[in-house]
Design an enzyme around this catalytic site. Structure first.
Site, PDB file in Angstrom:
ATOM      1  N   GLY A  37       1.009  -1.512   0.387  1.00  0.00           N
ATOM      2  CA  GLY A  37      -0.133   0.109  -0.099  1.00  0.00           C
ATOM      3  C   GLY A  37       0.885   1.290   0.398  1.00  0.00           C
TER       4      GLY A  37
ATOM      5  N   GLU B 179       4.063  -6.847   1.477  1.00  0.00           N
ATOM      6  CA  GLU B 179       3.151  -7.070   0.380  1.00  0.00           C
ATOM      7  C   GLU B 179       3.790  -6.015  -0.826  1.00  0.00           C
ATOM      8  OE1 GLU B 179      -0.545  -9.048   1.031  1.00  0.00           O
ATOM      9  OE2 GLU B 179       0.683 -10.523   2.524  1.00  0.00           O
TER      10      GLU B 179
ATOM     11  N   ARG C 275       2.850  -1.718  -5.884  1.00  0.00           N
ATOM     12  CA  ARG C 275       2.712  -0.548  -6.390  1.00  0.00           C
ATOM     13  C   ARG C 275       4.777  -0.186  -6.075  1.00  0.00           C
ATOM     14  NH1 ARG C 275      -0.330   3.423  -7.134  1.00  0.00           N
ATOM     15  NH2 ARG C 275      -1.816   1.562  -6.456  1.00  0.00           N
TER      16      ARG C 275
ATOM     17  N   ARG D   6      -6.353   3.757 -14.531  1.00  0.00           N
ATOM     18  CA  ARG D   6      -6.046   3.729 -12.786  1.00  0.00           C
ATOM     19  C   ARG D   6      -6.866   5.919 -13.570  1.00  0.00           C
ATOM     20  NH1 ARG D   6      -2.369   5.713 -10.221  1.00  0.00           N
ATOM     21  NH2 ARG D   6      -2.900   4.437  -8.400  1.00  0.00           N
TER      22      ARG D   6
ATOM     23  N   TYR E 225      -9.626   5.537 -10.806  1.00  0.00           N
ATOM     24  CA  TYR E 225      -9.647   6.407  -9.114  1.00  0.00           C
ATOM     25  C   TYR E 225      -8.821   7.789  -9.081  1.00  0.00           C
ATOM     26  CZ  TYR E 225      -8.161   1.423  -8.240  1.00  0.00           C
ATOM     27  OH  TYR E 225      -8.102   0.012  -8.128  1.00  0.00           O
TER      28      TYR E 225
ATOM     29  N   CYS F 162     -15.510   5.032 -27.156  1.00  0.00           N
ATOM     30  CA  CYS F 162     -16.434   6.812 -26.829  1.00  0.00           C
ATOM     31  C   CYS F 162     -16.544   6.480 -26.116  1.00  0.00           C
ATOM     32  CB  CYS F 162     -17.006   5.743 -28.247  1.00  0.00           C
ATOM     33  SG  CYS F 162     -16.837   6.249 -29.424  1.00  0.00           S
ATOM     34  N   GLU F 163     -16.258   7.387 -25.009  1.00  0.00           N
ATOM     35  CA  GLU F 163     -16.190   7.384 -22.881  1.00  0.00           C
ATOM     36  C   GLU F 163     -15.584   8.355 -22.817  1.00  0.00           C
ATOM     37  OE1 GLU F 163     -18.149   5.390 -21.133  1.00  0.00           O
ATOM     38  OE2 GLU F 163     -18.046   3.369 -22.020  1.00  0.00           O
TER      39      GLU F 163
HETATM   40  C1  LIG Z   1      -3.691  -7.841   0.894  1.00  0.00           C
HETATM   41  C2  LIG Z   1      -2.782  -7.011  -0.242  1.00  0.00           C
HETATM   42  N1  LIG Z   1      -1.301  -6.729  -0.256  1.00  0.00           N
HETATM   43  C3  LIG Z   1      -1.039  -5.806  -0.774  1.00  0.00           C
HETATM   44  C4  LIG Z   1      -1.020  -5.373  -2.277  1.00  0.00           C
HETATM   45  C5  LIG Z   1      -0.586  -4.254  -2.551  1.00  0.00           C
HETATM   46  O1  LIG Z   1      -1.031  -3.419  -2.565  1.00  0.00           O
HETATM   47  P1  LIG Z   1       0.026  -2.408  -3.035  1.00  0.00           P
HETATM   48  O2  LIG Z   1       0.423  -2.094  -4.971  1.00  0.00           O
HETATM   49  O3  LIG Z   1      -0.740  -0.784  -3.098  1.00  0.00           O
HETATM   50  O4  LIG Z   1       1.338  -1.898  -2.528  1.00  0.00           O
HETATM   51  C6  LIG Z   1      -2.907  -5.330  -1.922  1.00  0.00           C
HETATM   52  C7  LIG Z   1      -3.614  -4.375  -3.127  1.00  0.00           C
HETATM   53  O5  LIG Z   1      -4.641  -4.348  -3.580  1.00  0.00           O
HETATM   54  C8  LIG Z   1      -3.580  -6.007  -0.996  1.00  0.00           C
HETATM   55  O6  LIG Z   1      -5.188  -6.165  -1.451  1.00  0.00           O
END
Ligand SMILES: Cc1ncc(COP(=O)(O)O)c(C=O)c1O
Length: 384
Positions: free
Chosen positions: A214, A242, A245, A280, A284, A309-310
């Site tokens: 995140g 994890e 991005r 994106r 968002y 076409c949007e």
């Molecule tokens: C459980 C979980 N871990 C990791 C990520 C990766 O998030 P980011 O790409 O923002 O680091 C997500 C993204 O939706 C997620 O749902």
């Protein structure tokens, strides 16, 4: 944008546009920054950010594991030889196929609701995803740890779910939290980790604390890492992370050519890429840096609009750019995450090609689909 301008033009000539290009040096640098900040934490790449097999293979070679959220993503992990502790299977509504595929690989499951205790394959390794019920400073659709979000179990439920997992013979390894995506503010993370730490008196020590990803591309990784390590040490746990991005966003650029212009009170710069290549901005309200690869002084502001076409098919608004000519190239930056992976075949558009720059040459890592490939699964049943 990290790639040299002349090389971007070469890639566009060679592979056509729209084209995603990735800089291998920046991919490596992002992983190095994560490792420098998080030390011994185990890194799982959230492959939803960009599941290109070449990128996955590079990460696997660098010792990174994978977080998978669908049967298709688990199949990608299996295809590149990832298994056992290198695979996490996550998702709020896992299918029987996903449980079976995860078990076959010896993956760890991230349990998102109490009912999963009875659905997991026998003797599964599991983490319990906790929803810390916090307002987070990101777009509503990117917040996953808010009260009322569909993800995770409540703080009150979490110790009971851990206990139930153990009683059912599963290996309940620890807790998991992921509060959303594109978050810049380290305080959002520390607030979430603090709520988890409050659970320690009830859970006792744990093997793993997984704090998700995140992190925005310019997030204070050192600050987030400090807080995460502090939380892990409360549980006596190994830290897992994890990121999606963060590992790929900056390395990626979407190259698109100017098709033409239109002046209707607003200045539209029409491009050959739009929402089907980069969703994106529409999904968002995401803002990506836009760079003109032609010379001149930026005297006017332009809305960069795609060919769909949007009316929402805009990549950026009010971008100061020099006067464009059809065929000029635009580089849409920070597009390596959730760009190619969210591209679609809406309007029977072929998903874009992708190429990797290794510092001296280009390698095509995904060719452009043909229209025939886009409709290949349609059975063309005609009533006679
Ligand atoms: C459980 C979980 N871990 C990791 C990520 C990766 O998030 P980011 O790409 O923002 O680091 C997500 C993204 O939706 C997620 O749902």
């Amino acid at each position: 944008m990290t790639l040299p301008r002349a090389e971007l033009s070469t890639a566009a000539e060679r592979f056509g546009t729209p084209l995603y290009v990735y800089d291998a040096a920046e991919l490596d640098a992002a992983l190095a920054r994560v490792r420098a900040a998080f030390g011994t934490a185990r890194v799982f790449y959230a492959m939803k950010a960009n599941p290109n097999l070449t990128l996955l293979r590079r990460m696997r070679a660098a010792g990174v594991g994978f977080e998978c959220v669908s049967a298709g993503e688990i199949a990608r992990a299996e295809h590149i030889g990832a298994k056992g502790d290198a695979v996490l299977v996550n998702g709020p509504a896992k299918s029987a196929e996903e449980y079976a595929a995860g078990a076959r690989l010896g993956a760890t499951f991230i349990v998102d609701r109490a009912e999963e205790v009875g659905l997991l394959p026998p003797r599964s390794k599991a983490l319990v995803r906790v929803n810390p019920a916090l307002a987070v400073s990101t777009h509503d659709h990117l917040a996953t740890g808010a009260a009322g979000s569909k993800f995770g179990v409540t703080l009150e439920q979490a110790p009971g779910v851990l206990r139930a997992l153990r009683e059912a013979g599963h290996d309940a390894r620890g807790l998991h939290v992921h509060i959303g995506s594109a978050i810049r503010n380290a305080a959002d993370f520390s607030a979430a980790f603090a709520r988890l730490m409050d659970l320690h008196p009830q859970t006792g020590d744990l093997e793993v604390l997984d704090v998700g990803g995140g992190w925005g591309v310019d997030a204070d990784l050192a600050g987030i890492a400090r807080e995460a390590q502090a939380a892990a040490s409360v549980f006596g746990a190994r830290l897992w992370v994890e990121p999606g991005r963060y590992l790929v966003a900056r390395a990626g650029t979407l190259l698109t050519r100017v098709v033409g212009t239109k002046r209707t009170g607003r200045n539209f710069l029409l491009t050959d890429a739009g929402m089907t290549e980069l969703l994106r901005p529409m999904l968002y309200g995401a803002q990506h840096p836009v760079t003109a690869l032609w010379d001149g002084e930026a005297r006017e502001k332009w809305d960069v609009a795609g060919p769909a076409c949007e009316s929402g098919d805009l990549l950026a608004r009010d971008v100061p750019l020099p006067s464009p000519t059809p065929g000029d190239l635009l580089a849409i930056g920070e597009a390596g995450a959730y760009g190619a992976s969210m591209s679609s075949t809406y309007l029977t558009r072929s998903r874009p090609a992708e190429a990797l720059w290794d510092g001296s040459s280009w390698t095509l890592i995904r060719r452009r689909e043909t229209p025939q490939e886009v409709w290949a699964a349609e059975l063309q049943v005609v009533e006679s």
